[in-house]
Design a protein around this motif. Structure first.
Motif, short mmCIF file in Angstrom:
data_model
loop_
_atom_site.label_atom_id
_atom_site.label_comp_id
_atom_site.label_asym_id
_atom_site.label_seq_id
_atom_site.Cartn_x
_atom_site.Cartn_y
_atom_site.Cartn_z
N LYS A 70 0.77 -1.24 -0.01
CA LYS A 70 0.08 0.00 0.04
C LYS A 70 0.81 1.19 0.04
O LYS A 70 0.55 2.21 -0.39
CB LYS A 70 -1.02 -0.02 1.08
CG LYS A 70 -2.07 -1.10 1.19
CD LYS A 70 -2.94 -0.92 2.13
CE LYS A 70 -4.12 -1.77 1.96
NZ LYS A 70 -5.08 -1.64 3.10
N GLN A 71 2.12 1.08 0.46
CA GLN A 71 2.91 2.43 0.59
C GLN A 71 3.57 2.43 -0.80
O GLN A 71 3.69 3.62 -1.37
CB GLN A 71 4.27 2.02 1.60
CG GLN A 71 3.63 2.33 2.81
CD GLN A 71 4.60 2.83 4.12
OE1 GLN A 71 5.48 3.81 3.89
NE2 GLN A 71 4.82 2.24 5.08
N ASN A 74 1.13 4.28 -2.74
CA ASN A 74 0.84 5.73 -2.44
C ASN A 74 1.95 6.39 -3.13
O ASN A 74 1.88 7.31 -3.48
CB ASN A 74 0.77 5.74 -0.75
CG ASN A 74 0.54 7.36 -0.58
OD1 ASN A 74 1.59 7.97 -0.46
ND2 ASN A 74 -0.51 7.74 -1.08
N LYS A 77 1.13 6.99 -6.64
CA LYS A 77 0.19 8.13 -6.74
C LYS A 77 0.90 9.58 -6.25
O LYS A 77 0.37 10.46 -7.10
CB LYS A 77 -0.82 8.16 -5.53
CG LYS A 77 -1.91 8.99 -5.27
CD LYS A 77 -2.84 8.77 -4.27
CE LYS A 77 -3.62 10.01 -4.02
NZ LYS A 77 -2.80 11.30 -3.73
#
Length: 269
Positions: A70-71, A74, A77
């Motif tokens: 998830k990091q 991110n 993103k």
């Protein structure tokens, strides 16, 4: 170019012009994986190539938690935000495909089209995930104890890559040389932090993918052919292609065919 993202210095390259296409490599890979496709894909897309955390010229922090998928998602993103890119086409191979699925699950409004080569949304049960975590920890320890050269020799010999033995020796040596440029700390932490066992299962998210998705697998890669078929059954707008005579890394084993398939998919409106 180098760019700082959430405290990590990433290596990023950009080529071509057109609608943005982000390219995500597999475990032990690097942005250079995609260089052979730049002359063609760059004619219709603005290509964004990056070395994922722990790989290539991107930093390899010692904190395993920084590798959480998830990091990593991110980070992607934030990178797109820095470039002022709102929406992308996204192509991911194997580990890069898992990050692509995570990105599409968490930020579905930022994906126009998705290409997934030989990848999985994750393992379905806690038991499967725990078994994989144990397996990946053994691989990480093997790397630390034996060194990257012996690990890469082992990694290239596993059944998943058996079909690559048919490639010309020069090509196989280029792949090995690229893999050896990785930081062993980064590879070990990638296994521990964003291995298939550590990531969430995104299977239930697939039904919400309202964009065109292309699944590509190699005929000789039975496991991932089955996974792709299961994914296709859940995805609302999917095309599932199996390429004859090759295994896990279609972009290596059938480079020209792979490049043409991706171009046609992206250009088909």
């Amino acid at each position: 170019m180098k760019t700082m993202i959430n405290g990590i210095q990433y290596h990023v390259e950009r080529y071509g012009s057109g609608f943005p296409l982000v390219l995500l490599h597999g475990f032990t890979g690097a942005a250079s994986t995609w260089k052979p496709f730049c002359p063609v894909w760059g004619q219709h897309s603005e290509l964004v190539l990056l070395d994922l955390i722990g790989h290539g010229e991107t930093e390899s922090p010692g904190d395993m938690k920084r590798y959480d998928i998830k990091q990593a998602t991110n980070d992607l993103k934030v990178l797109l935000d820095q470039f002022g890119i709102e929406k992308v086409d996204l192509l991911g191979y194997s580990m890069g495909g898992r990050i692509a699925i995570a990105f599409a699950s968490l930020y579905p409004g930022r994906v126009r089209k998705l290409v997934l080569e030989s990848t999985t949304p994750g393992l379905k049960t806690p038991e499967e995930r725990q078994a994989r975590i144990i397996q990946d920890e053994k691989l990480a320890v093997k790397m630390e104890e034996e060194g990257i050269e012996k690990f890469i020799d082992f990694w290239q010999s596993i059944p998943l890559f058996q079909s690559q033995q048919n490639l010309p020796e020069k090509v196989r040596e280029q792949i090995r040389s690229q893999r050896l440029k990785n930081d062993p700390v980064g590879l070990a932490n990638s296994l521990r932090g964003m291995g298939t066992g550590k990531q969430p299962s995104w299977w239930d998210a697939l039904v919400n993918f309202d964009f065109d998705t292309l699944l590509i697998t190699g005929e000789l890669d039975d496991k991932f052919c089955e996974i792709a078929a299961d994914m296709a059954a859940k995805l609302p707008k999917s095309t599932n292609l199996t390429i004859n005579g090759c295994g896990h890394a279609i972009h290596v084993e059938e480079q020209q065919k792979f490049g043409t398939i991706v171009s046609e998919f992206l250009l088909n409106t």
